[in-house]
Structure formats: structure tokens, C-alpha cells
Design a protein around this motif. Structure first.
Motif, PDB file in Angstrom:
ATOM      1  N   VAL A 113      52.235  41.516  45.562  1.00 25.09           N
ATOM      2  CA  VAL A 113      51.870  41.654  44.196  1.00 25.09           C
ATOM      3  C   VAL A 113      51.720  40.579  43.473  1.00 25.09           C
ATOM      4  O   VAL A 113      51.198  40.485  42.421  1.00 25.09           O
ATOM      5  CB  VAL A 113      52.793  42.703  43.447  1.00 25.09           C
ATOM      6  CG1 VAL A 113      52.720  43.788  44.315  1.00 25.09           C
ATOM      7  CG2 VAL A 113      54.440  41.994  43.756  1.00 25.09           C
ATOM      8  N   TYR A 114      52.133  39.232  44.064  1.00 27.68           N
ATOM      9  CA  TYR A 114      52.181  38.069  43.424  1.00 27.68           C
ATOM     10  C   TYR A 114      52.250  36.761  44.332  1.00 27.68           C
ATOM     11  O   TYR A 114      52.968  36.831  45.358  1.00 27.68           O
ATOM     12  CB  TYR A 114      53.038  37.960  42.352  1.00 27.68           C
ATOM     13  CG  TYR A 114      53.168  36.356  41.722  1.00 27.68           C
ATOM     14  CD1 TYR A 114      52.156  36.212  40.608  1.00 27.68           C
ATOM     15  CD2 TYR A 114      54.022  35.467  42.172  1.00 27.68           C
ATOM     16  CE1 TYR A 114      52.072  34.913  40.144  1.00 27.68           C
ATOM     17  CE2 TYR A 114      53.866  34.089  41.525  1.00 27.68           C
ATOM     18  CZ  TYR A 114      52.961  33.738  40.435  1.00 27.68           C
ATOM     19  OH  TYR A 114      53.007  32.765  39.861  1.00 27.68           O
ATOM     20  N   ASP A 153      51.218  34.724  34.761  1.00 26.26           N
ATOM     21  CA  ASP A 153      49.555  35.402  35.154  1.00 26.26           C
ATOM     22  C   ASP A 153      49.489  35.672  36.576  1.00 26.26           C
ATOM     23  O   ASP A 153      49.573  35.159  37.450  1.00 26.26           O
ATOM     24  CB  ASP A 153      48.972  34.144  34.750  1.00 26.26           C
ATOM     25  CG  ASP A 153      48.807  33.872  32.857  1.00 26.26           C
ATOM     26  OD1 ASP A 153      49.500  34.785  32.178  1.00 26.26           O
ATOM     27  OD2 ASP A 153      48.689  32.857  32.591  1.00 26.26           O
ATOM     28  N   GLY A 154      48.687  36.803  36.437  1.00 27.06           N
ATOM     29  CA  GLY A 154      48.318  37.421  37.636  1.00 27.06           C
ATOM     30  C   GLY A 154      49.249  38.146  38.461  1.00 27.06           C
ATOM     31  O   GLY A 154      49.072  38.868  39.559  1.00 27.06           O
ATOM     32  N   TYR A 155      50.143  38.502  37.888  1.00 27.00           N
ATOM     33  CA  TYR A 155      51.415  39.466  38.619  1.00 27.00           C
ATOM     34  C   TYR A 155      50.945  40.907  38.285  1.00 27.00           C
ATOM     35  O   TYR A 155      50.451  41.338  37.183  1.00 27.00           O
ATOM     36  CB  TYR A 155      52.660  39.294  37.644  1.00 27.00           C
ATOM     37  CG  TYR A 155      53.581  40.179  38.624  1.00 27.00           C
ATOM     38  CD1 TYR A 155      54.070  39.922  39.854  1.00 27.00           C
ATOM     39  CD2 TYR A 155      54.572  40.921  37.629  1.00 27.00           C
ATOM     40  CE1 TYR A 155      54.925  40.675  40.343  1.00 27.00           C
ATOM     41  CE2 TYR A 155      55.630  41.752  38.257  1.00 27.00           C
ATOM     42  CZ  TYR A 155      56.028  41.478  39.710  1.00 27.00           C
ATOM     43  OH  TYR A 155      56.910  42.202  40.275  1.00 27.00           O
ATOM     44  N   LYS A 156      50.910  41.639  39.246  1.00 25.47           N
ATOM     45  CA  LYS A 156      50.249  43.015  39.405  1.00 25.47           C
ATOM     46  C   LYS A 156      51.516  43.913  39.786  1.00 25.47           C
ATOM     47  O   LYS A 156      50.974  45.192  40.126  1.00 25.47           O
ATOM     48  CB  LYS A 156      49.108  43.180  40.396  1.00 25.47           C
ATOM     49  CG  LYS A 156      47.948  41.976  39.982  1.00 25.47           C
ATOM     50  CD  LYS A 156      46.800  42.426  41.161  1.00 25.47           C
ATOM     51  CE  LYS A 156      45.746  41.673  40.915  1.00 25.47           C
ATOM     52  NZ  LYS A 156      44.420  41.496  41.735  1.00 25.47           N
ATOM     53  N   PRO A 213      46.811  42.366  48.289  1.00 21.31           N
ATOM     54  CA  PRO A 213      46.498  43.150  47.137  1.00 21.31           C
ATOM     55  C   PRO A 213      45.451  44.095  47.341  1.00 21.31           C
ATOM     56  O   PRO A 213      44.461  43.844  47.841  1.00 21.31           O
ATOM     57  CB  PRO A 213      45.946  42.168  46.103  1.00 21.31           C
ATOM     58  CG  PRO A 213      46.549  40.758  46.402  1.00 21.31           C
ATOM     59  CD  PRO A 213      46.572  40.752  47.880  1.00 21.31           C
ATOM     60  N   HIS A 222      44.494  50.984  44.596  1.00 23.75           N
ATOM     61  CA  HIS A 222      45.730  51.482  44.455  1.00 23.75           C
ATOM     62  C   HIS A 222      45.955  52.260  43.308  1.00 23.75           C
ATOM     63  O   HIS A 222      45.480  51.612  42.278  1.00 23.75           O
ATOM     64  CB  HIS A 222      46.573  49.974  44.313  1.00 23.75           C
ATOM     65  CG  HIS A 222      48.025  50.375  44.604  1.00 23.75           C
ATOM     66  ND1 HIS A 222      48.894  51.607  44.591  1.00 23.75           N
ATOM     67  CD2 HIS A 222      49.021  49.363  45.168  1.00 23.75           C
ATOM     68  CE1 HIS A 222      49.949  51.302  44.915  1.00 23.75           C
ATOM     69  NE2 HIS A 222      50.187  50.162  45.424  1.00 23.75           N
TER      70      HIS A 222
END
Length: 235
Positions: free
Chosen positions: A41-42, A64-67, A110, A114
Motif C-alpha cells: 500500500v506504500y 503522499d501516495g499512501y493508499k 497496488p 480494490h
């Protein structure tokens, strides 16, 4: 330092391992952490020196970019100390990160489709189902079927249909990149006749009336069920 965070994919968590401690997960999975149900996820550079630092960042100031969600028990943190030295730490509690073995090549990238749902449909009895698998529409006579979300590729979730033909103990499986169209009919021992979907040519060959993957096959089965007062539904 390059940091990668892995979290369990809810749709693949068939054994309810999310938020469970390390000892529970190892006991349930042959003494290992099952990387194949985790998603990255990151992945990025962070100025941290320990997994405890990562816990603070991924609970208070997401980069930034963490999902993913807030870091919690069952998450795995990869810390790349050098290009050939990556170490993996399991979040066992807010204050505990034991080092573990983790086969990162088996984890998912990723996920592109999802929706954070764990979905499973089970039906038992004596029934027939019509399903289109991309090659054609089949009618299966089953005693049990199970439809679940599954891992279809490195970055895509799909669906797995597990079924037992009536009178057989051996299970069979089909996988689909998208949710398959499955019509379940409560026919009991009354089989859907071939004439609903097929016709015979003058030379004795059987051919489909509507095309092997046409939705008209399902419409024809629905019509036959209504005419014979047979219950049906889509999974």
C-alpha cells in the motif's frame, strides 16, 4: 531509507487474519506470514530508523501516495537497509515489531479494482446453475457452489467459482477477472432441457440458438423457469 508497507487485502482474508497477532497467523498458516494475501500500500523514501517510527508516521502523518488505512496489528513493514538487505517487521502490537520472513514476490502490487469488501456466496442443495465463462454458457448440476473474491493477477482481484457436481465429492473451480453472471435455478431433479438453448440441424449436429456467450441464453432459461413455476435467482 526506502520503506514499503504491506496490509492484508480484505477480499482475500478468508481465514480472518486481519488485525490478528503474529502467533495466531503463524499457527493458522503453517508457521509463516502468507504474503500472497497482502498488498503493497506504500513504497517510498522516509527519514526513519525503526519500524516504530513508521508506526507513528502511518498513524499521524500519512505520506503522499499512501493508499492504506492506519497501521495496525497484522501489517508488515519492509525496511531496505541497503540495495541487497531488506528486512521485514510484523506489527504485533503498538510497541512490538518482531522481524519475520516475508516472501514479498508473492505479495500483490497496488490493486487496480480494490473496493475493500470481503465477499462470499455459498449455496447447497440440489440445483442447476447457468454460468458463462467466456467460452460459452454452461449448465452445471450441483450440490454446492461457493463464489468468492480471489486473486486473479499480481494487481487484480477477480472471482473464483468453486462447485461440486451432483453426486461427486471432487470440487471443481473456475476463475474470472470480473464477476461472472450466474443464474441459479431450483430445478431439483427436473433438468433444464437442451431444447431451451440448443437446436439440432438436419445432419444431427447441435448448435446454440443464441450464440455461446449471449445473454439471450439466460433470458431463455428464465422464461423456461417461469413457465414451469421454478424459482431462480442470480448470485
Amino acid at each position: 531509507m526506502k520503506i514499503t508497507v504491506y496490509q492484508i487485502v480484505p477480499e482475500l482474508d478468508n481465514d480472518h487474519l486481519m488485525f490478528r497477532g503474529l502467533s495466531f497467523i503463524k499457527t493458522a498458516n503453517d508457521h509463516k506470514v502468507p504474503a500472497e494475501i497482502y498488498e503493497a500500500v506504500y513504497s517510498g523514501e522516509l527519514e526513519i530508523s525503526s519500524p516504530d517510527d513508521a508506526f507513528v508516521i502511518f498513524n499521524t502523518a500519512f505520506p503522499d501516495g499512501y493508499k492504506g488505512r492506519s497501521m495496525s496489528v497484522s501489517d508488515v513493514v519492509e525496511m531496505a537497509h541497503s540495495s541487497d538487505d531488506s528486512r521485514f517487521y510484523f506489527c504485533d502490537s503498538p510497541c512490538g515489531f518482531p522481524e519475520i520472513e516475508f516472501e514479498k514476490a508473492h505479495a500483490m502490487l497496488p490493486i487496480v479494482n480494490h473496493d475493500f469488501q470481503r465477499e462470499e456466496t455459498i449455496h447447497c442443495g440440489n440445483f442447476q446453475v447457468a454460468v458463462c465463462d467466456g467460452l460459452g454458457t454452461q449448465i452445471l448440476w450441483c450440490s454446492k457452489i461457493v463464489l468468492t473474491r480471489c486473486r486473479y493477477s499480481q494487481c487484480q482481484l477477480g472471482y473464483k467459482l468453486t462447485y461440486w457436481n451432483f453426486g461427486e465429492d471432487r470440487k471443481r473451480e473456475k476463475e474470472f477477472p470480473d464477476r461472472p453472471k450466474i443464474l441459479l435455478t431450483h430445478t431439483g431433479f427436473c433438468a433444464i432441457p437442451d431444447s431451451v438453448l440448443y437446436e439440432h440441424t438436419e445432419d444431427g449436429l447441435r448448435k446454440t440458438k443464441y450464440g455461446s456467450c449471449s445473454d439471450e441464453n439466460f433470458t431463455a432459461i428464465e422464461t423456461w423457469c417461469r413457465e414451469h413455476h421454478i424459482e431462480y435467482r442470480y448470485l
